[in-house]
Design an enzyme around this catalytic site. Structure first.
Site, PDB file in Angstrom:
ATOM      1  N   GLY A  44       5.257   1.412   1.532  1.00 19.93           N
ATOM      2  CA  GLY A  44       3.831   0.750   1.417  1.00 19.93           C
ATOM      3  C   GLY A  44       3.532   0.206   2.914  1.00 19.93           C
ATOM      4  O   GLY A  44       4.424  -0.470   3.214  1.00 19.93           O
ATOM      5  N   GLU A  46       1.519  -2.285   3.609  1.00 17.23           N
ATOM      6  CA  GLU A  46       1.774  -3.530   3.775  1.00 17.23           C
ATOM      7  C   GLU A  46       2.825  -4.539   3.485  1.00 17.23           C
ATOM      8  O   GLU A  46       3.453  -5.461   3.814  1.00 17.23           O
ATOM      9  CB  GLU A  46       0.613  -4.163   2.765  1.00 17.23           C
ATOM     10  CG  GLU A  46      -1.022  -3.669   3.022  1.00 17.23           C
ATOM     11  CD  GLU A  46      -1.401  -2.347   2.716  1.00 17.23           C
ATOM     12  OE1 GLU A  46      -2.607  -1.765   2.964  1.00 17.23           O
ATOM     13  OE2 GLU A  46      -0.457  -1.523   2.275  1.00 17.23           O
ATOM     14  N   TYR A 112       1.579  12.769  -2.290  1.00 16.14           N
ATOM     15  CA  TYR A 112       1.324  11.424  -3.063  1.00 16.14           C
ATOM     16  C   TYR A 112       0.858  11.615  -4.492  1.00 16.14           C
ATOM     17  O   TYR A 112      -0.052  12.357  -4.747  1.00 16.14           O
ATOM     18  CB  TYR A 112       0.093  10.523  -2.298  1.00 16.14           C
ATOM     19  CG  TYR A 112       0.330  10.217  -0.823  1.00 16.14           C
ATOM     20  CD1 TYR A 112       1.324   9.025  -0.687  1.00 16.14           C
ATOM     21  CD2 TYR A 112      -0.060  10.809  -0.014  1.00 16.14           C
ATOM     22  CE1 TYR A 112       1.548   8.714   0.559  1.00 16.14           C
ATOM     23  CE2 TYR A 112       0.340  10.526   1.560  1.00 16.14           C
ATOM     24  CZ  TYR A 112       1.050   9.371   1.537  1.00 16.14           C
ATOM     25  OH  TYR A 112       1.130   8.871   2.937  1.00 16.14           O
ATOM     26  N   ALA A 262       6.945   3.369  11.658  1.00 22.42           N
ATOM     27  CA  ALA A 262       6.963   2.639  12.911  1.00 22.42           C
ATOM     28  C   ALA A 262       5.579   1.798  13.353  1.00 22.42           C
ATOM     29  O   ALA A 262       5.746   0.914  13.829  1.00 22.42           O
ATOM     30  CB  ALA A 262       7.163   3.888  13.901  1.00 22.42           C
ATOM     31  N   ASP A 264       3.619   0.576  11.003  1.00 23.78           N
ATOM     32  CA  ASP A 264       3.881  -0.828  10.302  1.00 23.78           C
ATOM     33  C   ASP A 264       4.829  -1.980  11.080  1.00 23.78           C
ATOM     34  O   ASP A 264       4.548  -3.027  11.023  1.00 23.78           O
ATOM     35  CB  ASP A 264       4.358  -0.511   8.919  1.00 23.78           C
ATOM     36  CG  ASP A 264       3.384   0.496   8.192  1.00 23.78           C
ATOM     37  OD1 ASP A 264       2.186   0.389   8.469  1.00 23.78           O
ATOM     38  OD2 ASP A 264       3.838   1.227   7.406  1.00 23.78           O
TER      39      ASP A 264
END
Length: 305
Positions: A44, A46, A112, A262, A264
């Site tokens: 994820g 975030e 996904y 990377a 993130d």
């Protein structure tokens, strides 16, 4: 003048990151179509950012919805183990999203299974304005508004509530092509980027979505954000802070194992240095250093020491 976050107050986390985290299934002995063994972890954007900031010694919280299922429990437990405050509602009527990785000689493909997930059912006010009091930065990405109309409305409200609480709004464009149409993505991502205080965008994704081929063209297209960071892969990153001259820092040379995560990590490094009130060039360098650590491993998050 450099865009910087106000000091946090009381026990509030320095940063709150809002978005979906999925269970990640990765085969370990063959391609996905024929594998007999696999690992279960999490993925994820975030929560990756929250992890990087927590690993640097700052308080970070992650906001989302999880299914009331074992995968949701696993995600919450792992993020808590990494020192992240988990502010996640549990949904009895929707499942936790799942992502499969399919390793290959030319790189990994991902698949996904997130349509109708618990996170896609986030609604405005998923984190209350009162709970953001004292937070320095609120961070989300372009993935979140693409999940559903209610998520898009939630992000709009989040921007307003963050500002009302005195926090900076950080937004990583992070376009995910399969989630929505190009026209919808282009308009929504531009609107949100122009409304944010800190924006991260890859030069290549900006060209794909908006037709802006250079960092200066991207800045001209996004005049509303106070601080724009344009990442250009192994070339480097350029930051535009209001009307000041742009600052460029080249990327280090890295032997890449896998590029996933990377971006993130770069955002986490940059935001960590922002929380620490470091100069703009140091923020970019800290972002590069964090990205390099993730590029050198086959996971989104570095292992805990």
């Amino acid at each position: 003048m450099t865009t910087s976050a106000a000091p946090s107050t009381g026990t509030a986390p320095a940063i709150v990151c809002v978005g979906e985290t999925m269970a990640l299934i990765t085969p370990t002995d063959a391609a996905l179509s024929s594998a007999g063994a696999a690992t279960i972890s999490l993925a994820g954007a975030e929560s990756n950012v929250a992890d990087g900031i927590a690993a640097a010694g700052h308080h970070a919280a992650w906001v989302s919805r999880l299914g009331d299922d074992p995968l949701g429990s696993r995600i919450a437990s792992e993020l808590s183990r990494r020192g992240i405050q988990v502010w996640a509602e549990r949904d009895e009527n929707a499942q936790t999203g799942v992502m499969f990785k399919d390793p290959g000689a030319e790189g990994s493909s991902v698949f996904y299974y997130r349509r109708g997930s618990a996170a896609s059912r986030m609604t405005p006010g998923v984190v209350s304005a009162d709970r953001l009091t004292g937070v320095r930065i609120v961070h989300t990405t372009g993935i979140t508004p693409a999940l559903s109309p209610t998520c898009r409305a939630m992000v709009d409200r989040l921007f307003d509530d963050a500002r009302a609480a005195g926090a900076l709004v950080s937004f990583d464009v992070n376009d995910r092509r399969p989630l929505w149409s190009m026209a919808d993505a282009a308009a929504t991502l531009a609107r949100l980027a122009n409304a944010a205080d800190i924006v991260f965008v890859g030069r290549d994704e900006a060209e794909r979505v908006w037709g802006t081929a250079t960092a200066s063209e991207i800045r001209a297209f996004l005049p509303g954000c106070a601080l724009l960071v344009v990442k250009d892969g192994d070339v480097g990153a350029t930051a535009y802070d209001r009307d000041a001259d742009p600052v460029f820092v080249p990327a280090p040379t890295v032997e890449v194992v896998e590029p996933v995560g990377a971006g993130d990590a770069f955002a986490a490094g940059f935001l960590t240095a922002t929380i620490e009130d470091r100069p703009l060039a140091e923020r970019l360098q800290t972002g590069h250093d964090a990205a390099a650590r993730v590029l050198a491993i086959a996971a989104d998050m570095p292992p805990l020491e």
